[in-house]
Design a protein around this motif. Structure first.
Motif, short mmCIF file in Angstrom:
data_model
loop_
_atom_site.label_atom_id
_atom_site.label_comp_id
_atom_site.label_asym_id
_atom_site.label_seq_id
_atom_site.Cartn_x
_atom_site.Cartn_y
_atom_site.Cartn_z
N LEU A 30 -39.19 -88.63 -13.35
CA LEU A 30 -38.40 -89.67 -13.99
C LEU A 30 -37.52 -90.40 -12.97
O LEU A 30 -37.39 -91.64 -13.01
CB LEU A 30 -37.53 -89.05 -15.08
N VAL A 31 -36.94 -89.66 -12.04
CA VAL A 31 -36.10 -90.29 -11.01
C VAL A 31 -36.94 -91.21 -10.13
O VAL A 31 -36.55 -92.35 -9.82
CB VAL A 31 -35.41 -89.20 -10.17
N ILE A 32 -38.11 -90.75 -9.71
CA ILE A 32 -38.98 -91.58 -8.85
C ILE A 32 -39.40 -92.85 -9.59
O ILE A 32 -39.35 -93.96 -9.05
CB ILE A 32 -40.20 -90.76 -8.41
N LEU A 33 -39.82 -92.70 -10.85
CA LEU A 33 -40.22 -93.87 -11.63
C LEU A 33 -39.04 -94.82 -11.85
O LEU A 33 -39.19 -96.05 -11.84
CB LEU A 33 -40.81 -93.44 -12.97
N GLY A 34 -37.85 -94.24 -12.05
CA GLY A 34 -36.68 -95.10 -12.22
C GLY A 34 -36.36 -95.90 -10.98
O GLY A 34 -36.02 -97.09 -11.06
N VAL A 35 -36.45 -95.27 -9.81
CA VAL A 35 -36.21 -95.99 -8.56
C VAL A 35 -37.24 -97.11 -8.38
O VAL A 35 -36.92 -98.23 -7.98
CB VAL A 35 -36.21 -95.00 -7.38
N LEU A 36 -38.51 -96.80 -8.66
CA LEU A 36 -39.56 -97.83 -8.54
C LEU A 36 -39.31 -98.98 -9.52
O LEU A 36 -39.50 -100.15 -9.19
CB LEU A 36 -40.93 -97.19 -8.80
N TRP A 37 -38.86 -98.65 -10.73
CA TRP A 37 -38.59 -99.70 -11.72
C TRP A 37 -37.43 -100.58 -11.28
O TRP A 37 -37.47 -101.80 -11.42
CB TRP A 37 -38.29 -99.03 -13.07
N LEU A 38 -36.37 -99.96 -10.74
CA LEU A 38 -35.25 -100.73 -10.24
C LEU A 38 -35.65 -101.64 -9.09
O LEU A 38 -35.23 -102.80 -9.01
CB LEU A 38 -34.12 -99.79 -9.79
N ALA A 39 -36.49 -101.12 -8.18
CA ALA A 39 -36.94 -101.94 -7.05
C ALA A 39 -37.83 -103.09 -7.53
O ALA A 39 -37.77 -104.20 -7.00
CB ALA A 39 -37.69 -101.06 -6.05
N GLU A 40 -38.65 -102.82 -8.53
CA GLU A 40 -39.56 -103.84 -9.04
C GLU A 40 -38.78 -104.98 -9.69
O GLU A 40 -39.18 -106.14 -9.58
CB GLU A 40 -40.53 -103.21 -10.04
N HIS A 41 -37.66 -104.68 -10.33
CA HIS A 41 -36.87 -105.71 -11.01
C HIS A 41 -35.69 -106.19 -10.16
O HIS A 41 -34.77 -106.83 -10.68
CB HIS A 41 -36.36 -105.18 -12.34
N ASP A 42 -35.68 -105.83 -8.89
CA ASP A 42 -34.63 -106.24 -7.94
C ASP A 42 -33.24 -105.79 -8.39
O ASP A 42 -32.23 -106.49 -8.21
CB ASP A 42 -34.64 -107.79 -7.78
N TRP A 43 -33.17 -104.58 -8.99
CA TRP A 43 -31.89 -104.03 -9.41
C TRP A 43 -31.48 -102.81 -8.56
O TRP A 43 -30.49 -102.15 -8.86
CB TRP A 43 -31.95 -103.58 -10.87
N LEU A 44 -32.25 -102.53 -7.52
CA LEU A 44 -31.97 -101.33 -6.74
C LEU A 44 -30.64 -101.45 -5.98
O LEU A 44 -29.81 -100.54 -5.98
CB LEU A 44 -33.11 -101.05 -5.76
N LEU A 45 -30.43 -102.62 -5.31
CA LEU A 45 -29.19 -102.80 -4.55
C LEU A 45 -27.96 -102.84 -5.47
O LEU A 45 -26.94 -102.19 -5.18
CB LEU A 45 -29.27 -104.09 -3.72
N PRO A 46 -28.01 -103.53 -6.63
CA PRO A 46 -26.85 -103.44 -7.54
C PRO A 46 -26.57 -102.03 -8.03
O PRO A 46 -25.41 -101.62 -8.17
CB PRO A 46 -27.23 -104.37 -8.69
N PHE A 47 -27.63 -101.27 -8.28
CA PHE A 47 -27.45 -99.89 -8.74
C PHE A 47 -26.74 -99.05 -7.67
O PHE A 47 -25.80 -98.29 -7.97
CB PHE A 47 -28.81 -99.28 -9.10
#
Length: 511
Positions: A30-47
């Motif tokens: 779940l953590v890995i998929l969440g990181v991939l989802w955040l990166a895909e939607h360009d929300w990784l840096l805000p997170f």
């Protein structure tokens, strides 16, 4: 074997490790998929930025709480706080003032435990000096006064321990000593259990676990050290105030028996007088023993003069059955038992009943030569009473039942037995006496044309005096055993109290 195979083999042998991996695997995915989802939607840096901001905010909150606690600790406190330990309500105003002055001299910060002995001695010395106008010192008291004071203090400490510490009356000193000797391993075990609980909580309820971890971090970081020092100072303050209270009691003459204690002593003497009063005789407890289908219940019916016990060829008494009978004008409590079958369980049950009875009626079938179970049980009974020299063995009446089964011409007219029949019965009785090492086996016929039951009833009644003596001995010995046990416990308690007082005196005064 290659290292990879060794590791796999060890993992395969550890179900707990495999279980932990299976529990953690979904969360890792779940953590890995969440990181991939955040990166895909360009929300990784805000997170990441929001996470760092929350960590920084938490850290600033901890620093602020620490600063506030230091500010509060630096604030002036009451110069004359009230004592924690309650004063003796019987004290005069002067004695209460001495106690309060001693308590004000007790510092409110933690100190090395090695200094507690000298501090306690100084408190006792000051109490003696102030209460006697300088004429007495710390150790100017008699041994009876010291013992009475130790008794009062121990009673109060025991009551407080029972009220304040859960399960204190169920934890043995052996367990406490073992925990103290292995405290390092106990602390490690507690740490492992704590981490295991936190891991389980994180797996089962992650949001609640995260909030509790944050709360724990805030609490431990903000006041962990301060709370530890505060608790240590509080414990030491209570101990020193108890010493001050005891010192004032000791040197002000309050070591005397109260009216309530004197009343309890009088009541205790009256209770003892009641206990040693002669007790009336109870109905004689007659225990009927024999093998399965030996005729026990039938003979009980004959003693009762009617059908009070069930009879049959099959075993009819699976457990104990009591009958209140009057045998030749004597009150009896007849206990019909289960049949002897050679098993250890039945033998133990019957042995316990013999130890608690006054008279025994042992039934054997004259036509049944298999008497090994009877002999074994009788030897156990004799050994049990031999191991109890204060106990009196109940009189045993041996009955040779069903002698008619040895006589093909039974019944005889008017029960006039020919010489051959008399010789046969005598030989059967002698064989039973030889096996059981008894003086006499009364031959009877309890079914059909009954015979010789009057002799059996007369023999049972004739043994009543011995049975009553056995009853009195049993009741007196049982009371003596209980009293001996109580005396042993009191002796152990007195020894423990003496040793505790010696250790406390050594710790306080270095003697």
């Amino acid at each position: 074997m290659p290292p990879v195979k060794v590791i796999l083999k060890r993992i395969a042998r550890s179900p707990a490790l495999l279980t932990a991996i299976l529990y953690a695997l979904p969360w890792v995915v779940l953590v890995i998929l969440g990181v991939l989802w955040l990166a895909e939607h360009d929300w990784l840096l805000p997170f990441v930025a929001i996470t760092l901001g929350l960590v920084l905010l938490l850290r600033l909150s901890l620093l602020l709480l620490k600063h506030l606690r230091q500010t509060q600790s630096a604030a002036p406190v009451d110069a004359d706080p009230a004592p924690i330990v309650t004063a003796n309500p019987e004290w005069s105003a002067r004695e209460l003032a001495v106690f309060n002055s001693l308590c004000t001299e007790i510092a409110r910060e933690p100190r090395p435990w090695g200094d507690m002995r000298q501090l306690s001695f100084d408190l006792v010395e000051k109490a003696a000096q102030q209460l006697s106008a300088g004429q007495k010192g710390a150790l100017d008291f008699s041994i009876p006064e010291a013992l009475l004071l130790a008794d009062r203090v121990m009673i109060r400490l025991r009551r407080n321990l029972h009220d304040m510490v859960p399960f204190s009356d169920r934890i043995s000193l052996k367990t406490i000593l073992w925990i103290w000797e292995n405290k390092a391993w106990v602390q490690r075990g507690a740490t492992v259990v704590g981490w295991a609980w936190r891991a389980k909580r994180m797996i089962t309820n992650p949001p609640a676990a995260i909030m509790q971890e944050i709360q724990g971090a805030v609490t431990s970081s903000a006041d962990g050290g301060e709370m530890k020092n505060f608790s240590l100072a509080l414990v030491q303050q209570i101990i020193l105030e108890e010493v001050a209270r005891a010192a004032v009691d000791l040197h002000s003459g309050y070591l005397r028996f109260t009216d309530e204690e004197l009343l309890n002593i009088e009541l205790g003497s009256a209770d003892f007088d009641k206990q040693i009063l002669a007790q009336p005789n109870e109905p004689i407890r007659l225990l009927v023993i024999g093998q399965v289908s030996a005729g026990k219940s039938t003979i009980v019916n004959r003693l009762a003069g009617g059908e009070v016990a069930e009879t049959d060829m099959a075993p009819t008494t699976p457990d104990l059955t009591r009958h209140a009978l009057d045998i030749d004008g004597i009150a009896y409590s007849v206990i019909d038992t289960q049949g002897i079958d050679g098993s250890e369980k039945v033998a133990e049950t019957l042995l316990a009943q013999v130890l608690d009875c006054d008279q025994v009626l042992w039934i054997l079938r004259a036509n049944r030569p298999a008497r090994a179970p009877d002999v074994a049980l009788l030897r156990q009974i004799e050994a049990a009473f031999a191991a109890r020299p204060l106990r009196r063995m109940p009189p045993v009446t041996i009955v040779a039942n069903a002698v008619d089964q040895l006589l093909p011409d039974w019944p005889f007219p008017e029960h006039l037995l020919p010489r051959e029949a008399q010789a046969t019965i005598a030989a059967a009785s002698a064989a039973i006496c030889a096996d059981l090492t008894c003086r006499e086996a009364i031959p009877v016929v309890s079914e059909g044309a009954v015979w010789n039951l009057d002799q059996l009833i007369s023999t049972v009644a004739h043994s009543a005096s011995d049975a009553l003596a056995t009853q009195r001995n049993r009741r007196r010995s049982t009371g003596a055993e209980a009293s001996a046990t109580f005396s042993q416990e009191m002796s152990r308690g007195a020894s423990g109290l003496w040793e505790t007082g010696r250790l406390v005196t050594g710790k306080l005064f270095g003697r």
